[in-house]
Design an enzyme around this catalytic site. Structure first.
Site: not given
Ligand code: CAA
Ligand code: NAP
Length: 247
Positions: A141, A154
């Site tokens: 990622s 992660y």
């Molecule tokens: N950088 C630094 N600090 C941050 C921040 C950032 N980007 N975002 C929030 N903070 C700080 C806030 O300012 C806050 O600080 P204070 O407590 O001092 O006020 C503190 O962190 C808590 O922030 P939140 O209120 O947002 O906390 P929350 O518990 O509601 O949410 C979280 C936390 C769930 C991690 C949320 O911020 C979030 O979802 N962030 C996005 C994370 C992200 O990008 N995930 C990717 C998911 S998809 C994926 O993973 C696929 C992939 O590979 C790309």
């Molecule tokens: P997704 O739709 O949630 O797919 C993830 C898949 O992994 C689901 O089918 C899930 O099955 C399966 N899985 C989870 N835990 C498992 C386990 N213990 N054993 C077997 N299968 C399991 O998410 P996605 O976006 O397609 O993600 C695919 C990959 O790409 C992940 O490795 C993710 O980290 C990576 N990735 C995603 C993004 C993005 O932006 N979407 C970006 C960078 C990298 P169930 O749902 O049935 O549990």
């Protein structure tokens, strides 16, 4: 040449489905590995048929569990023959700021996103080396490359995926088995749709291309890295992120 067999984990998720479709359309015999608790494999097969793909085999198992992977790969080999291409794609998020992160959130992500590579790759890599041909493609990622607040678990696991790929690439290069990582940016799947809407909008605004990636853009990269043409690429990390981050 005999039809090559590709085993894809997380095959019934967003990116996994696209990888399966792309590989099947490129002529691979695809085995879709899915989580045993996923209750809609029949619906998924209908989705594949609607995309023009038929005859995909499916095997169930938990990638975080070594014994489950042993059985899953044995089932895949029984259904389709030796595995030529392994795509380690299954993954989860348990996002939380580190100050609030619980041990079980850390453990779940490390075991599903990183230890899974040991569990799955161990079942196929020596056999690929013996046959003198193989492709292992690991889905990392952007957040394993650059780090992301809220994702210490992660980011650590996905950085580990890159380190694993480089080390195993060095071990298997002489056997004509390549090992590469793909580091997608934010792609439109349920994993990304789980991010709070206002945070997600901010992320999209920060992408130079102003959009999320499409799952099929990751599928196409897998087809390339699995191909004969990519035979000299190993230990690489392919960034696919709309310009959001350069290494
Ligand atoms: N950088 C630094 N600090 C941050 C921040 C950032 N980007 N975002 C929030 N903070 C700080 C806030 O300012 C806050 O600080 P204070 O407590 O001092 O006020 C503190 O962190 C808590 O922030 P939140 O209120 O947002 O906390 P929350 O518990 O509601 O949410 C979280 C936390 C769930 C991690 C949320 O911020 C979030 O979802 N962030 C996005 C994370 C992200 O990008 N995930 C990717 C998911 S998809 C994926 O993973 C696929 C992939 O590979 C790309
Ligand atoms: P997704 O739709 O949630 O797919 C993830 C898949 O992994 C689901 O089918 C899930 O099955 C399966 N899985 C989870 N835990 C498992 C386990 N213990 N054993 C077997 N299968 C399991 O998410 P996605 O976006 O397609 O993600 C695919 C990959 O790409 C992940 O490795 C993710 O980290 C990576 N990735 C995603 C993004 C993005 O932006 N979407 C970006 C960078 C990298 P169930 O749902 O049935 O549990």
């Amino acid at each position: 040449m005999a039809q090559r067999v590709a085993l894809v984990t997380g095959a019934m998720g967003g990116i996994g489905t696209a990888i399966c479709i792309s590989l099947a359309k490129a002529g691979y015999k695809v085995v879709a590995a899915y989580h045993p608790e996923f209750d809609k494999p029949a619906e998924w097969e209908k989705e594949m048929a609607a995309a023009g793909v038929k005859g995909t085999a499916a095997v169930a198992g938990d990638v975080s569990d070594f014994a489950s992977c042993q059985k899953m790969v044995a089932d895949a080999e029984a259904a389709a023959g030796p595995i030529d291409v392994l795509i380690n794609n299954a993954g989860i998020t348990r996002d939380r700021m580190f100050a609030k992160m619980e041990k079980d959130q850390w453990d779940a992500v490390i075991s599903t996103n990183l230890s899974s590579l040991f569990n799955m790759t161990k079942q196929v890599s020596a056999k690929m080396a013996e046959r003198g041909w193989g492709r292992i493609i690991n889905i990392s990622s952007i957040n394993g490359v650059k780090g992301q607040a809220g994702q210490t678990n992660y980011s650590a696991a996905k950085a580990g995926v890159i380190g694993f790929s480089k080390a195993l690439a060095a071990e298997l290069a002489a056997k004509n088995v390549t090992v590469n990582a793909i580091a997608p940016g934010y792609v439109a799947t349920k994993m990304v749709m789980a991010i709070k809407q206002e945070i997600l909008q901010g992320i999209i605004d920060s992408v130079p291309m102003k959009r999320l990636g499409k799952p099929e853009e990751i599928g196409a990269a897998c087809v390339y890295l699995a191909s004969e043409d990519a035979g000299f690429i190993t230990g690489a990390t392919l960034n696919i992120n709309g310009g959001l981050h350069y290494q």
